[in-house]
Scaffold this motif. Sequence first.
Motif, PDB file in Angstrom:
ATOM      1  N   ILE A 124       0.885  -1.163   0.000  1.00 12.38           N
ATOM      2  CA  ILE A 124       0.000   0.000   0.000  1.00 12.38           C
ATOM      3  C   ILE A 124       0.915   1.203   0.000  1.00 12.38           C
ATOM      4  O   ILE A 124       1.775   1.316   0.869  1.00 12.38           O
ATOM      5  CB  ILE A 124      -0.877   0.029   1.268  1.00 12.38           C
ATOM      6  CG1 ILE A 124      -1.702  -1.243   1.365  1.00 12.38           C
ATOM      7  CG2 ILE A 124      -1.777   1.237   1.246  1.00 12.38           C
ATOM      8  CD1 ILE A 124      -2.539  -1.268   2.618  1.00 12.38           C
ATOM      9  N   GLN A 133       1.946   5.454  -0.498  1.00  7.57           N
ATOM     10  CA  GLN A 133       1.407   6.776  -0.214  1.00  7.57           C
ATOM     11  C   GLN A 133       1.028   7.462  -1.523  1.00  7.57           C
ATOM     12  O   GLN A 133       1.404   7.018  -2.600  1.00  7.57           O
ATOM     13  CB  GLN A 133       2.425   7.607   0.552  1.00  7.57           C
ATOM     14  CG  GLN A 133       3.714   7.823  -0.179  1.00  7.57           C
ATOM     15  CD  GLN A 133       4.602   8.799   0.548  1.00  7.57           C
ATOM     16  OE1 GLN A 133       4.163   9.846   0.974  1.00  7.57           O
ATOM     17  NE2 GLN A 133       5.862   8.440   0.692  1.00  7.57           N
ATOM     18  N   PRO A 168      -1.892   7.712  -3.248  1.00  5.70           N
ATOM     19  CA  PRO A 168      -2.456   6.652  -4.101  1.00  5.70           C
ATOM     20  C   PRO A 168      -2.916   7.136  -5.479  1.00  5.70           C
ATOM     21  O   PRO A 168      -2.899   6.348  -6.414  1.00  5.70           O
ATOM     22  CB  PRO A 168      -3.646   6.126  -3.292  1.00  5.70           C
ATOM     23  CG  PRO A 168      -3.909   7.131  -2.250  1.00  5.70           C
ATOM     24  CD  PRO A 168      -2.649   7.848  -1.988  1.00  5.70           C
ATOM     25  N   GLY A 197      -8.473   8.249  -0.340  1.00  3.23           N
ATOM     26  CA  GLY A 197      -8.864   7.206   0.598  1.00  3.23           C
ATOM     27  C   GLY A 197      -9.484   6.013  -0.111  1.00  3.23           C
ATOM     28  O   GLY A 197      -9.218   4.854   0.222  1.00  3.23           O
ATOM     29  N   GLN A 217      -6.825   4.084  -1.767  1.00  2.61           N
ATOM     30  CA  GLN A 217      -6.073   3.353  -0.759  1.00  2.61           C
ATOM     31  C   GLN A 217      -6.791   2.040  -0.442  1.00  2.61           C
ATOM     32  O   GLN A 217      -6.170   0.986  -0.312  1.00  2.61           O
ATOM     33  CB  GLN A 217      -5.979   4.238   0.499  1.00  2.61           C
ATOM     34  CG  GLN A 217      -4.895   3.868   1.448  1.00  2.61           C
ATOM     35  CD  GLN A 217      -3.541   4.273   0.931  1.00  2.61           C
ATOM     36  OE1 GLN A 217      -2.985   3.581   0.101  1.00  2.61           O
ATOM     37  NE2 GLN A 217      -3.013   5.377   1.395  1.00  2.61           N
ATOM     38  N   ARG A 218      -8.132   2.107  -0.371  1.00  2.00           N
ATOM     39  CA  ARG A 218      -8.884   0.893  -0.079  1.00  2.00           C
ATOM     40  C   ARG A 218      -8.836  -0.079  -1.258  1.00  2.00           C
ATOM     41  O   ARG A 218      -8.873  -1.293  -1.077  1.00  2.00           O
ATOM     42  CB  ARG A 218     -10.333   1.251   0.258  1.00  2.00           C
ATOM     43  CG  ARG A 218     -10.465   1.696   1.706  1.00  2.00           C
ATOM     44  CD  ARG A 218     -11.902   1.949   2.055  1.00  2.00           C
ATOM     45  NE  ARG A 218     -12.347   3.241   1.568  1.00  2.00           N
ATOM     46  CZ  ARG A 218     -13.619   3.537   1.311  1.00  2.00           C
ATOM     47  NH1 ARG A 218     -14.549   2.634   1.461  1.00  2.00           N
ATOM     48  NH2 ARG A 218     -13.948   4.749   0.901  1.00  2.00           N
ATOM     49  N   ALA A 249       2.927  -1.541   4.163  1.00  4.69           N
ATOM     50  CA  ALA A 249       2.222  -0.265   4.089  1.00  4.69           C
ATOM     51  C   ALA A 249       3.236   0.851   4.227  1.00  4.69           C
ATOM     52  O   ALA A 249       3.799   1.069   5.291  1.00  4.69           O
ATOM     53  CB  ALA A 249       1.172  -0.201   5.189  1.00  4.69           C
ATOM     54  N   PRO A 281       0.973   4.800   4.762  1.00  5.93           N
ATOM     55  CA  PRO A 281      -0.367   4.628   4.196  1.00  5.93           C
ATOM     56  C   PRO A 281      -1.301   5.789   4.490  1.00  5.93           C
ATOM     57  O   PRO A 281      -2.331   5.911   3.846  1.00  5.93           O
ATOM     58  CB  PRO A 281      -0.870   3.349   4.878  1.00  5.93           C
ATOM     59  CG  PRO A 281      -0.106   3.269   6.140  1.00  5.93           C
ATOM     60  CD  PRO A 281       1.224   3.900   5.881  1.00  5.93           C
ATOM     61  N   THR A 282      -0.966   6.643   5.418  1.00  2.00           N
ATOM     62  CA  THR A 282      -1.941   7.670   5.797  1.00  2.00           C
ATOM     63  C   THR A 282      -1.498   9.086   5.451  1.00  2.00           C
ATOM     64  O   THR A 282      -2.205  10.037   5.739  1.00  2.00           O
ATOM     65  CB  THR A 282      -2.205   7.611   7.307  1.00  2.00           C
ATOM     66  OG1 THR A 282      -0.961   7.667   7.986  1.00  2.00           O
ATOM     67  CG2 THR A 282      -2.918   6.340   7.668  1.00  2.00           C
ATOM     68  N   LEU A 341      -3.830  12.027   3.713  1.00  5.32           N
ATOM     69  CA  LEU A 341      -5.253  11.739   3.848  1.00  5.32           C
ATOM     70  C   LEU A 341      -5.791  12.556   5.016  1.00  5.32           C
ATOM     71  O   LEU A 341      -5.066  12.866   5.951  1.00  5.32           O
ATOM     72  CB  LEU A 341      -5.471  10.252   4.115  1.00  5.32           C
ATOM     73  CG  LEU A 341      -4.962   9.307   3.027  1.00  5.32           C
ATOM     74  CD1 LEU A 341      -5.212   7.869   3.437  1.00  5.32           C
ATOM     75  CD2 LEU A 341      -5.627   9.596   1.702  1.00  5.32           C
ATOM     76  N   GLN A 394      -7.895   8.636   7.438  1.00  4.01           N
ATOM     77  CA  GLN A 394      -6.720   8.016   8.070  1.00  4.01           C
ATOM     78  C   GLN A 394      -7.139   6.948   9.050  1.00  4.01           C
ATOM     79  O   GLN A 394      -6.662   5.815   9.013  1.00  4.01           O
ATOM     80  CB  GLN A 394      -5.940   9.081   8.854  1.00  4.01           C
ATOM     81  CG  GLN A 394      -4.895   9.800   8.064  1.00  4.01           C
ATOM     82  CD  GLN A 394      -3.985  10.594   8.987  1.00  4.01           C
ATOM     83  OE1 GLN A 394      -3.781  10.252  10.150  1.00  4.01           O
ATOM     84  NE2 GLN A 394      -3.424  11.660   8.450  1.00  4.01           N
ATOM     85  N   ILE A 431      -8.522   3.872   7.365  1.00  2.00           N
ATOM     86  CA  ILE A 431      -7.514   3.012   6.739  1.00  2.00           C
ATOM     87  C   ILE A 431      -6.750   2.232   7.808  1.00  2.00           C
ATOM     88  O   ILE A 431      -6.497   1.030   7.679  1.00  2.00           O
ATOM     89  CB  ILE A 431      -6.530   3.862   5.906  1.00  2.00           C
ATOM     90  CG1 ILE A 431      -7.246   4.544   4.744  1.00  2.00           C
ATOM     91  CG2 ILE A 431      -5.369   3.028   5.402  1.00  2.00           C
ATOM     92  CD1 ILE A 431      -7.636   3.637   3.636  1.00  2.00           C
TER      93      ILE A 431
END
Lengths: 272, 278, 314
Positions: free
Chosen positions: A96, A98, A100, A158, A161-162, A178, A181-182, A185, A190, A193
């Motif tokens: 995952i 950053q 995205p 977001g 990301q999913r 990951a 990953p946040t 966002l 955040q 996720i």
Amino acid sequence: MSCASVLSIRDLQISLANQSPSNSALVSDVSLEVMRGKATGLIGASGSGKSLTCLAVMDLLPKNLHCSKGEVELIRGTVGDKTPLCCIRGKRAAMIMQNPVSCFDPVFTVGYHLKETLRAHKLDVAKNINRIRSTLAELGFQQPDEILAAYPFQLSGGMLQRIMVSLALLLEVELLIADEPTTDLDVIVQSRILGLIDRLKKEKNMGVLLVTHDLSVIARLADNVLVMHKGRVIESAPVAKLFAHPREEYTKALLSAHFSLYGQDLSGEVHS
Amino acid sequence: MNFVPRLLQRPLSRFAVLLACIILVAAFFAPKIAPCDPNNVQLELKLQGPSSDHWLGTDHLGRDTFSRLIYGARVSVGSVAAIIVCILVMGFCVGCLAGYAGGRVDAFLMRMCDVFLTFPTFILAMFLIGILGTGLTNVIIAIVLTHWAWYARMIRGFVLSFKNRDYILAARVGGASRMKIVIQHIIPPVFAQLVILATLDIGHMILHVSGLSFLGLGVTPPTPEWGVMISDARQFLWTDPGLIVYPGCMIFITVMSFNILGDALRDALDPVIKEQNS
Amino acid sequence: MLHFIFRRLLLLIPILFTVSVLVFLILRLGPNDPALSYLRLSQIPPTDEALATAREFLGLNKPLLVQYLDWAGRALRLDFGLSYVTHRPVLAEILYYLPATLELAGVSLLLTLLVSIPLGMWSALNKDCWPDHMTRAFAFFGVSMPNFWMGFLLVTVFSVWLHWLPPMGRGGISHLIMPAVSLALMSISINIRLIRASMLENLHTRSVLYARARGLRERTVIGVHVFKNSLIPVITAIGMHVGELLGGAVVVESIFSWPGVGRFAVSSIYNRDYPVMQCFLLLMVVIFVLCNLLVDICYAAIDPRIRLAGEGNR
């Protein structure tokens, strides 16, 4: 490698491809282990070599860099060995990333990305189409078909990301990497996720390698933490212990900076 | 700003700079360098091979080929310099005005550019020369008229992209006047981009001028121009291929050296521009 | 998609209208009197009386606006008047020569795409190795080469020395090779550089990194993702190439005695045969504009960002 370990890195050294490793090492002596159903956090300032370590696991280092020493061992087999890369990337370990929006090809639909990835791993798309739909629904997409027909630039960070998470689920990976990953966002997304990653870890028994510079993310998700500084791991401990009794000066500085910003004791936030 | 060393870093660009300098010198000092008068007709000496008097021989009217080549540099370089200056001035005014004023002015100017851009350039240039008549000045006018719109549009794009950078906003917040912002903060980076574009386009313009002259729609004989020389020589293609080779080589070398120079300039200037803006 | 095409077609109307006004005005406001050219080409001595009759006949005495409306009205019915030289309908004459030009320009465009896309990709994928150096040298050579000189060099080598190819005229494929090559060389070289640059840019995007991380094969990553994204600037450039090729065709036709509309146009410019010039210019603009429209449609078909731009995001 113990049976519960999904990733183990030993003495990893990454250096410039055309120079001697001794004076061009960007990352050195990194050793870490990710266990099934546990999350290992990797924390450090930007440029400390966290992301390079991740890329090395996937054998995705840029052309001018290479692993000059050490071993990366995934569940079965070593990266860089005879196992074809396409069997590791995506199939055993998913990423995952950053930002995205930039990770998807804007001229193809989200559905194309998913199907193409399944096809690359020898999964029949027609047979799996219902699984794709149910996975997306599981991840909170109300209308999976609309999402599949959408282009990446039509979705939010977001959501994408999913989608990345959905690939990890569809391919039943054992290791989830990951990488920040946040970042970028907003807070609600955040937390969503992070909750999702937590669920994957617990319900699907995945191992998670969590790279971040955000201590609260670590506090929320990680079981073990490694602190990286200037390409080396300077401290490694279970999360509660690290927050309660940091050994190194750098770790202490990190923690106190965080406390002075948010004014709370993170150790209370650490999950049990 | 260590601009010059960066420009001369690669041997290829050093070579191109050298060639371009030689051509510029030949253009400036043509009367001093050329051994003969380029328009001196000596019919008794026509179509001679190379000799100590005429290094590259003579053409069908007995004129010295070498001298004509050197004077040709003068015509090509001079006309292209005039064209570039005119286009830059026109493009700069229109582009800056449209980009900075915005609104209706912008819309009107850009529609005008659109109209000019719907013409294939070379064909419009031919047509304009057909109306205005042949000759160096008219060639320059025609090429300027066919190319300015493209520049105006690029410049507008640059201005727009620079206009919304944070440092411009900062200058505004700091109370700098509009005029000052344009002069101090917008024109210099836009100008650097322009120099690159213009250098890359010099070769293209030279090809346009000589192409038009070759068709008989440009510089009129007996002016020693490379395209005209090729056109004059075509009837001797089978007997004296040299007459066609020399001017062609000159065009090729000139265009190539400016193209390499443009590339080198871009490589040398771009990091500077990035540093300035980041 | 249909909506997009329709919108673009509507946009053409004001542009073509302005172009027609411009074409008309340049001719009328130019320094030369069309009546004079008419008399000269009809070999009538330009006495005052003859000039007056000619002006009357050509409708030059009416107000400018009326003249324009007359001319545009007839042009809409595809009547561009009679040539001053041949006294035959201009459009018919031009259409007679047009297929040869379209053949030459079309083959050159095809050649451009067929040669430049593989070469550009090859160069980008082998950056800084010998294929890259060779291709770049070739591209440099090509952009610096005047097409008319290239034509003569080809004739010298392949017709004069080797006797392999016919030096002039239109006929079979052998007649087409040298004109098409000398015409396409410039576009090929420009395109190679364009494709190389855009491939290199796309090879290092994060979406390519993620595509690899998803376990796609290298062949898929480059052949599908990098390729399709790199094609976008190439398609945009085709419009520009069409303009270059139409203009270059005039020159190349003159070298190879190719019986196309370009040669006809050049001679009409020498003669100041105004109706032919007007019709030729308008026709070229229409071809150019239509090609650009086609390019825009292809562009929108490939790039959803363009296609969906007007419809609002979800």
